[in-house]
Design a protein around this motif. Structure first.
Motif, PDB file in Angstrom:
ATOM      1  N   LEU A  75     -20.449  -2.000   9.953  1.00 28.59           N
ATOM      2  CA  LEU A  75     -21.240  -3.143   9.492  1.00 28.59           C
ATOM      3  C   LEU A  75     -21.373  -4.209  10.573  1.00 28.59           C
ATOM      4  CD1 LEU A  75     -19.920  -3.451   5.844  1.00 28.59           C
ATOM      5  CD2 LEU A  75     -22.245  -2.841   6.533  1.00 28.59           C
ATOM      6  N   ALA A  76     -20.311  -4.407  11.341  1.00 28.95           N
ATOM      7  CA  ALA A  76     -20.355  -5.410  12.417  1.00 28.95           C
ATOM      8  C   ALA A  76     -21.363  -5.019  13.490  1.00 28.95           C
ATOM      9  CB  ALA A  76     -18.972  -5.577  13.035  1.00 28.95           C
ATOM     10  N   GLY A  77     -21.589  -3.717  13.632  1.00 24.72           N
ATOM     11  CA  GLY A  77     -22.520  -3.252  14.652  1.00 24.72           C
ATOM     12  C   GLY A  77     -23.966  -3.135  14.197  1.00 24.72           C
ATOM     13  N   LEU A  78     -24.233  -3.503  12.959  1.00 19.00           N
ATOM     14  CA  LEU A  78     -25.609  -3.405  12.469  1.00 19.00           C
ATOM     15  C   LEU A  78     -26.525  -4.393  13.191  1.00 19.00           C
ATOM     16  CD1 LEU A  78     -25.311  -3.221   8.563  1.00 19.00           C
ATOM     17  CD2 LEU A  78     -26.026  -1.400  10.106  1.00 19.00           C
ATOM     18  N   PRO A  79     -27.692  -3.925  13.613  1.00 17.17           N
ATOM     19  CA  PRO A  79     -28.658  -4.870  14.165  1.00 17.17           C
ATOM     20  C   PRO A  79     -29.227  -5.736  13.038  1.00 17.17           C
ATOM     21  CG  PRO A  79     -29.609  -2.675  14.009  1.00 17.17           C
ATOM     22  CD  PRO A  79     -28.169  -2.551  13.591  1.00 17.17           C
ATOM     23  N   LYS A  80     -29.900  -6.815  13.395  1.00 17.29           N
ATOM     24  CA  LYS A  80     -30.511  -7.708  12.408  1.00 17.29           C
ATOM     25  C   LYS A  80     -32.025  -7.729  12.611  1.00 17.29           C
ATOM     26  CE  LYS A  80     -26.542 -10.652  11.575  1.00 17.29           C
ATOM     27  NZ  LYS A  80     -26.202 -10.323  10.235  1.00 17.29           N
ATOM     28  N   PRO A  81     -32.680  -6.615  12.340  1.00 16.08           N
ATOM     29  CA  PRO A  81     -34.123  -6.549  12.583  1.00 16.08           C
ATOM     30  C   PRO A  81     -34.950  -7.415  11.641  1.00 16.08           C
ATOM     31  CG  PRO A  81     -33.416  -4.594  11.408  1.00 16.08           C
ATOM     32  CD  PRO A  81     -32.171  -5.378  11.753  1.00 16.08           C
ATOM     33  N   GLY A  82     -34.331  -7.886  10.541  1.00 15.35           N
ATOM     34  CA  GLY A  82     -35.067  -8.683   9.569  1.00 15.35           C
ATOM     35  C   GLY A  82     -35.535 -10.026  10.095  1.00 15.35           C
ATOM     36  N   LYS A  83     -34.779 -10.605  11.008  1.00 10.29           N
ATOM     37  CA  LYS A  83     -35.128 -11.878  11.654  1.00 10.29           C
ATOM     38  C   LYS A  83     -35.563 -12.960  10.675  1.00 10.29           C
ATOM     39  CE  LYS A  83     -36.302  -9.460  15.828  1.00 10.29           C
ATOM     40  NZ  LYS A  83     -37.305  -8.889  16.661  1.00 10.29           N
ATOM     41  N   GLY A  84     -34.890 -13.026   9.525  1.00  9.33           N
ATOM     42  CA  GLY A  84     -35.179 -14.077   8.555  1.00  9.33           C
ATOM     43  C   GLY A  84     -36.394 -13.837   7.682  1.00  9.33           C
ATOM     44  N   ARG A  85     -37.013 -12.665   7.808  1.00  7.52           N
ATOM     45  CA  ARG A  85     -38.171 -12.364   6.955  1.00  7.52           C
ATOM     46  C   ARG A  85     -37.735 -12.180   5.512  1.00  7.52           C
ATOM     47  NH1 ARG A  85     -40.658  -8.084  11.121  1.00  7.52           N
ATOM     48  NH2 ARG A  85     -38.457  -7.633  11.164  1.00  7.52           N
ATOM     49  N   VAL A  86     -38.638 -12.474   4.609  1.00  5.75           N
ATOM     50  CA  VAL A  86     -38.368 -12.360   3.181  1.00  5.75           C
ATOM     51  C   VAL A  86     -38.714 -10.942   2.734  1.00  5.75           C
ATOM     52  CG1 VAL A  86     -39.001 -13.215   0.884  1.00  5.75           C
ATOM     53  CG2 VAL A  86     -38.836 -14.804   2.818  1.00  5.75           C
ATOM     54  N   ALA A  87     -37.821 -10.358   1.916  1.00  7.13           N
ATOM     55  CA  ALA A  87     -38.016  -9.000   1.406  1.00  7.13           C
ATOM     56  C   ALA A  87     -37.539  -8.942  -0.038  1.00  7.13           C
ATOM     57  CB  ALA A  87     -37.233  -8.004   2.256  1.00  7.13           C
ATOM     58  N   ALA A  88     -38.005  -7.928  -0.740  1.00 12.65           N
ATOM     59  CA  ALA A  88     -37.569  -7.712  -2.120  1.00 12.65           C
ATOM     60  C   ALA A  88     -37.103  -6.279  -2.273  1.00 12.65           C
ATOM     61  CB  ALA A  88     -38.705  -7.996  -3.096  1.00 12.65           C
ATOM     62  N   TYR A  89     -36.047  -6.093  -3.012  1.00 10.90           N
ATOM     63  CA  TYR A  89     -35.607  -4.755  -3.382  1.00 10.90           C
ATOM     64  C   TYR A  89     -36.226  -4.512  -4.749  1.00 10.90           C
ATOM     65  CZ  TYR A  89     -32.622  -0.701  -4.096  1.00 10.90           C
ATOM     66  OH  TYR A  89     -32.157   0.571  -4.304  1.00 10.90           O
ATOM     67  N   TYR A  90     -37.363  -3.850  -4.726  1.00 12.90           N
ATOM     68  CA  TYR A  90     -38.185  -3.670  -5.912  1.00 12.90           C
ATOM     69  C   TYR A  90     -37.927  -2.288  -6.495  1.00 12.90           C
ATOM     70  CZ  TYR A  90     -42.344  -4.614  -8.764  1.00 12.90           C
ATOM     71  OH  TYR A  90     -43.206  -4.877  -9.799  1.00 12.90           O
ATOM     72  N   GLN A  91     -37.663  -2.244  -7.795  1.00 12.05           N
ATOM     73  CA  GLN A  91     -37.343  -0.991  -8.463  1.00 12.05           C
ATOM     74  C   GLN A  91     -38.435  -0.608  -9.449  1.00 12.05           C
ATOM     75  OE1 GLN A  91     -33.169  -1.151  -9.904  1.00 12.05           O
ATOM     76  NE2 GLN A  91     -33.182  -3.174  -8.954  1.00 12.05           N
ATOM     77  N   ARG A  92     -38.317   0.585  -9.981  1.00 16.97           N
ATOM     78  CA  ARG A  92     -39.319   1.039 -10.952  1.00 16.97           C
ATOM     79  C   ARG A  92     -39.377   0.095 -12.150  1.00 16.97           C
ATOM     80  NH1 ARG A  92     -35.271   5.212 -11.601  1.00 16.97           N
ATOM     81  NH2 ARG A  92     -34.232   4.911 -13.586  1.00 16.97           N
ATOM     82  N   ARG A  93     -40.506   0.096 -12.787  1.00 16.22           N
ATOM     83  CA  ARG A  93     -40.782  -0.724 -13.968  1.00 16.22           C
ATOM     84  C   ARG A  93     -40.751  -2.216 -13.688  1.00 16.22           C
ATOM     85  NH1 ARG A  93     -37.137   2.976 -17.756  1.00 16.22           N
ATOM     86  NH2 ARG A  93     -38.540   4.738 -17.885  1.00 16.22           N
ATOM     87  N   GLY A  94     -40.919  -2.576 -12.424  1.00 16.58           N
ATOM     88  CA  GLY A  94     -41.061  -3.981 -12.084  1.00 16.58           C
ATOM     89  C   GLY A  94     -39.789  -4.793 -11.972  1.00 16.58           C
TER      90      GLY A  94
END
Length: 170
Positions: free
Chosen positions: A116-135
């Motif tokens: 986990l410490a070695g994970l890159p941070k490609p998100g750079k503060g962008r907003v994202a949603a973890y969207y699942q089925r049925r909304g």
């Protein structure tokens, strides 16, 4: 998750049975290790037949099969649902100690923390949603939210003040 923890931390000879999810590659990251181990349904008779030294579950005490057993003392390890990495580490430590291999739990946690410490941070503060089925989308205070933050993403649910699971129409 309990199956995966047992497979990762116990000796194979210590494992008398697992749930049917243990060999499902869609449900278990340890599915290949589970092959050949008896799979149990939620049956009191199967539990009686294997005479376990320990029953591990999330939580084990809620099992209808266990409630149907004659009054016998089966040692239980009731694992709590893990919604954060800290809670996952607690489950690992508890399971490792219960199966007699606390050092394996410490080693697994150390490997996870290093990865986990070695994970890159490609998100750079962008907003994202973890969207699942049925909304539905996964909100704050969840493992998904924590992992999104670790890769540099901001969870849309947090920006909208949504609870851990909420409905969001596109």
């Amino acid at each position: 998750c309990a199956d995966q923890l047992v497979l990762a931390l116990a000796d194979r000879a210590q494992i008398a049975g697992l749930t049917k999810n243990a060999t499902d590659i869609e449900m278990s990251g340890e599915a290949s290790k589970a092959r050949g181990i008896p799979l149990l349904s939620n049956s009191a008779e199967q539990i009686l037949a294997i005479e376990p030294d320990l029953i591990v579950g999330m939580p084990a005490s809620r099992s209808a099969a266990l409630r149907a057993l004659p009054r016998q003392d089966y040692p239980l390890l009731d694992l709590a649902t893990a919604n954060t990495l800290g809670e996952i580490y607690t489950s690992i430590r508890e399971t490792a100690a219960a199966v007699g291999h606390p050092e394996r739990g410490s080693a697994l946690i150390a490997r996870m923390q290093a990865e986990l410490a070695g994970l890159p941070k490609p998100g750079k503060g962008r907003v994202a949603a973890y969207y699942q089925r049925r909304g539905y989308m996964t909100g704050t205070g969840t493992l998904i939210d924590e992992l999104m933050g670790r890769v540099g993403l901001v969870n849309l649910a947090g920006k909208l003040g949504k609870p851990p699971v909420s409905h969001l129409s596109l």
